[in-house]
Structure formats: structure tokens, C-alpha cells
Design an enzyme around this catalytic site. Sequence first.
Site, PDB file in Angstrom:
ATOM      1  N   PRO A   5       0.811  -1.227   0.000  1.00  0.00           N
ATOM      2  CA  PRO A   5       0.000   0.000   0.000  1.00  0.00           C
ATOM      3  C   PRO A   5       0.844   1.277   0.000  1.00  0.00           C
ATOM      4  O   PRO A   5       0.489   2.244  -0.665  1.00  0.00           O
ATOM      5  CB  PRO A   5      -0.805  -0.126   1.299  1.00  0.00           C
ATOM      6  N   GLU A   6       1.975   1.266   0.705  1.00  0.00           N
ATOM      7  CA  GLU A   6       2.778   2.490   0.846  1.00  0.00           C
ATOM      8  C   GLU A   6       3.659   2.749  -0.372  1.00  0.00           C
ATOM      9  O   GLU A   6       4.298   3.793  -0.466  1.00  0.00           O
ATOM     10  CB  GLU A   6       3.609   2.425   2.136  1.00  0.00           C
ATOM     11  N   ASP A  14      15.227  -3.561   1.691  1.00  0.00           N
ATOM     12  CA  ASP A  14      14.404  -3.275   0.529  1.00  0.00           C
ATOM     13  C   ASP A  14      14.951  -2.032  -0.153  1.00  0.00           C
ATOM     14  O   ASP A  14      14.838  -0.956   0.395  1.00  0.00           O
ATOM     15  CB  ASP A  14      12.937  -3.103   0.902  1.00  0.00           C
ATOM     16  N   GLU A  22      20.172   8.165   7.258  1.00  0.00           N
ATOM     17  CA  GLU A  22      19.777   6.764   7.450  1.00  0.00           C
ATOM     18  C   GLU A  22      20.809   5.821   6.843  1.00  0.00           C
ATOM     19  O   GLU A  22      20.911   4.668   7.235  1.00  0.00           O
ATOM     20  CB  GLU A  22      18.406   6.493   6.833  1.00  0.00           C
TER      21      GLU A  22
END
Length: 606
Positions: free
Chosen positions: A305-306, A340, A538
Site C-alpha cells: 500500500p505504501e 528493501d 539513514e
Amino acid sequence: MTNPLFLKVAFLCVFQLLLISKPHASEAFATRHLVINSSKVILPRSNELPSCEIYCRGELLHTVQMAHLFKDSKTFVDMKLKKPPSETIEIFKNFMQSKNNAPNVTDIQNFVNDNFEDRGKEFVSWTPDDWHENPRFVNLIRNENLKKFANDLNGIWKILGRKMIDDVYEHPELYSIIPVPNPVIVPGGRFIEFYYWDSYWVIRGLLYSQMHHTARGMLSNFLSIIQRYGFIPNGGRVYYSKRSQPPLLAAMIKSYVEFTHDEQFAIDAVPTLAAEFEYFVDTHMVEVNGHKLAVYRDSSVGPRPESYREDFENAMIFDTPEKKQEFYSNIAAGAESGMDFSSRWFINGNGTNEGNLTDIKCRDIVAVDLNAILYWNAKLIAEFYLLDNNIEKATEYETKAAKILEAIEAVLWNEEVGVWLDYDLINKKPRNYFVPTNLSPLWAKAFNRKDTKKISESVLKYLRDLKIDKYPGGIPNTLQQSGEQWDFPNAWPPTQYVVIQGLENLQTPEAKDMSKSLAYKWVQSNYQAFVTTKAMHEKYDASVFGGTGGGGEYETQLGFGWSNGLVIELLVKYGDEITPANGVSKTSVMALITVTTIAVMASVFG
Ligand SMILES: *[C@@H]1O[C@H](CO)[C@@H](O)[C@H](O)[C@H]1NC(C)=O
Ligand SMILES: *[C@@H]1O[C@H](CO)[C@@H](O)[C@H](O)[C@H]1NC(C)=O
Ligand SMILES: *[C@@H]1O[C@H](CO)[C@@H](O)[C@H](O)[C@H]1NC(C)=O
Ligand SMILES: *[C@@H]1O[C@H](CO)[C@@H](O)[C@H](O)[C@H]1NC(C)=O
């Protein structure tokens, strides 16, 4: 005036009652029950909140996400509903009818404006009540610049603190957030909710910063999530609720107990940790040459969904619904792995890691790290049961750990290459590609102590042959440059830690030396990046000292929970001698002195 604590408790109780009285339709879930805690509360293993109707799948999600209203697909699924899900679905049906099922982008934008509020409504900023202006660890750092760096990192905890507003407990159906009882530290940037494996490094950083109460709150949140869902979703959103992430809760609790000596916390948590372990055993195992090993996999249907539009468009090259779904499942499995995405998960027609995201076959790759972590879980669960004098359970989990270790040694250890390797189930062969997680059994202590010397020699040779210790900005995640963010040249905090702590765990002088020089380099390169960009990132760039990462699905993110946690830990360890740029270890200083001496002698006598 309603007491917020009362609301939370009421919410959790009502939610549990709902689950007990109304098992979810999905047969797989309805037929399986978990005994969650010592008071023997039985919950169906369900992971559906009502807001999933909007945020996890369906025509509304498809229509809005394919309209490309937002630069980042995650924006829409983080927006708050103005009306309950079922009512919103009705409004959407009427809206579609009124537009002959072909609304244009302006229509869809108007529909979203009318029915959704901005994202980020569920949280307010929160200054942790146990935040310390001058945590003790900072005093251990000798260099003034690094001391300032450490103080700045400690200050960032206040920026990353989030607390859910009471309305989330009163009306969880209006949000995609998974309600939890205690405030959290989020990673930062687009990641405005808690994430599972990130929290391992966040929590260790908090513990070093003497923020035990905040750490404990986050651990309790995770335990409550396992009690409701049977496992911990990737992150704190309903749309993440069909996949997990590297299961590090037991290791987080072990860290907490090491810092606080609160053994009762581990004793209370152990049945829940055992439930999470059994979830992985029940749902993630495959058989390889008579051994049971785990692969990353999820249970969702359709695109994430994201990242809905991106997944949907990438799937267009597949011509059947089955092939499309296989792609979606592999994408979601890759997301479960935390990497990912990466060429680590590509298997193309000729059985190599070349190609692009459409070659993702994560479900067909036995991941070294997942199995090492499951071994670690079984060992910790046994240890915590033993704290409670439950010999029977402790023995049961020791046996489970031994089985996993046997499988890791038989299938994943590669004598020829001298390290553990992921295993390709399609081509039935090891995948001889560098990933830091090839060393994860060292981190999880999933190796035989009696082989330490041999493993130390072969693993160091492996790293040196590939020149992994020679990159100026850290350990690259792979040596393949695919453009994905978990590929060369990106270097990530969690996998630096896997290698740095893994080598340390070997305890041989050579391995400890390399661990230390990798730790120095990481701190110094992060510091350099902090000086130039005024931010923690990150991910970083292994090929440039002080370089920051890029590539992948979204803009690079600042903040950043795990980066800060890792640097704090390394500063605690080496603070008494590390300086901003003495990248050279003692041995290379000696080498330098020797070279200089020879040069001086040559100039004198030459
Ligand atoms: C979109 O459709 C609406 C009617 O539903 C119409 O009024 C509007 O002009 C259209 N906008 C565009 C940009 O085509
Ligand atoms: C077990 O469940 C009961 C009922 O929901 C709850 O009150 C209790 O705190 C739980 N115990 C643990 C250790 O989670
Ligand atoms: C494997 O296939 C890829 C395309 O998917 C190709 O680029 C590559 O050269 C092939 N490698 C070998 C060794 O055949
Ligand atoms: C990805 O690889 C597939 C299969 O080799 C190819 O058809 C497709 O064009 C590639 N996509 C991109 C964006 O390069």
C-alpha cells in the site's frame, strides 16, 4: 474529562474482546489460537484493524494511489480519515458512480481533500521524561569535538520522540497507525512511526543515554503488539501488518536486562517472545537437504500500500495475475528482510544476482541473518525461562536452538569461501555474493565456540580478499551496483554493527583489531558527514569518507534513529582514545613510522 490511561486500557481490553468474540474471517487465522501469557489469555491470531479496509487494499486505495497525487506514495496511507472506514467506502462508491467510474485527477484530489486529513495527525512531539542533559557516557569521550557530537546525538532523541494523541485510542478506525500504549522514538524523515528492527539500535542508544524508561515503554509496546497480532509488523501501521522484519525483540529485551538487571521484565516477556518465535517457525520455514531453515515471506495480496503505484507499474511486465502476485509477494518479502531493496534478493534466469527489481526472488533465498537471529531468539528464550526456573521450557528451547545451529552449519556455512552464504532454493546452490549479513552468525553467536580460531582466520581472509576493510566510508552492503539502496556503494548502520560486533564476538586479537578499525572508521566518517551536512543520515556512502547514501525508492532520510544509536554505542566503547580523523589503527601507525624511518634513513644515507 476522560483519563487517557483509562482510554488506553479500555481500548486494549475492548480490542482483545473483539478478537475473542469475532474471529477474523480468514480461515488460516481463525483456526489458529495462541496462548499468549501466563494468565492463559487466548487470542485468535488476527491482524486486521477496521482501517485496513481503507489503507491495506481495495478500489479506493487503488484509485487514489494510481492518481499519483503525492510525490511519495506513503503520504496517502498515512492520512487520517474524517469519517469511519465503512462510511468512507460508501462515499467512495457514490463518488465513483457519479463520475461514471472514471474520475479525473482533480476529482480524486477533491475526494481526498473532502475525506482525509493531513498525515501525521496521530502523534504529537514528545520530550522523553527520562532524557538527560548530560548522560554519563559523554564524559567517557576524551576528544572535545566528538564529545560535542555525542551531546548533539543525545539531543536528537528529543526531536524523534512521539506520543499518540488520545483520539487514536478513542477512534483507532480513523488512523492507519497501530495503537500502542507508550510513546516511541521514531527513525525520522518519512518514517514517522516506529519500525521493528530499527528499534534494536534505537533502544541500545537509549539505554546508553540512560533513558531506561523510554526503552522499556517501547519494549512493552512490542509485547502488546505480539499479544494482539501474533508477531510484530514491519512498522507501526496497519498496512505493514502482513509482514514482519528481522525479529530482534528478544535481543532488545536482553539489552534492556543487561543495562537494568530487571530480570522480571524478561521473565514476564518470555511467553510472548516464544509466541513470536513459533510464529516464524510456523510460517517461514522451508526444508533444505533435510534441514529446516527460514526465509523472509509475507502474507499480503497485491502491491505494498505504501508503494502501491511503484509496485503496480513494476508488475506490468508480468502477463498473468499469478506472476504479478508472485512479484508482489517477493517485493513484500524483501521489505520484511529490512533490505528493501538489493541485488541480494535478485535471481535472474541464469541464476545470478544481475538484473533489476523485477528479478526479485526473496522468498526463494534462505537468508543467513534470519536463521542466525532465530537461533539467537531460541537461546534467549531458553535463558529467560531459566531465570524463571522453568527447566522444561528452557531445555525445549535449547533443543530448538541446537537444531537451527545444525542447519546453519550444514546448509549455510561454506567451507570453500570461508563464510556463511545465503542459499538459492531455485538453483539449489549457495549465493556467493558479499553481504555484511554473511557474518551475522558471529553477531548472533550462532557458531560453534570450538571452531573460533578457524572461523576467525577464514572470515578475516574473506573480508581482506574482497578488500571490505579498505572502503573509506564503511562497509558497503553489497559489491553490486544496481541503483537499489541496499547495494553498492551504500553503507548502512545495522549491517556495520553486524560485522563490528560479530568480529568482536570472535574474541581473537586479529578479529578484534579489525572490528575496532571498522568502528573507528564508521564514527569518523559519520562525524565528517555530520560536520558537512549538519545531520545524521539513514545510510552512508562506503566509497567516500564522510559521504552519504542515495538511490532506491525514496529521497534519502535524515534523523536518524539507528544511525544515532550505533554511533553512541561505538563512542561509549572507544571514546577514551578515538579522535575525529585518526583512521589509522595502531599497527598501521607502526607501519607508517617504519616507512618514515626508512625514508629518512634513505635520504640521510642515500
Ligand atoms: C475533471 O472532471 C470534472 C468533472 O467531474 C470537470 O469539471 C473538470 O473540468 C475535469 N478536470 C480536468 C482537469 O479535466
Ligand atoms: C496477560 O493478559 C492479561 C489479560 O489481558 C493482562 O492483564 C496481563 O497483563 C498479561 N500479562 C502479560 C505478562 O503480558
Ligand atoms: C545473466 O543474465 C543477465 C540478464 O538478466 C545478463 O545481463 C548477464 O550477462 C547474464 N550473465 C551470465 C553469466 O550469463
Ligand atoms: C528489468 O528487467 C526486465 C527483464 O530483464 C526488463 O524487461 C526490464 O526492461 C528491466 N527494467 C528496467 C527498468 O530496466
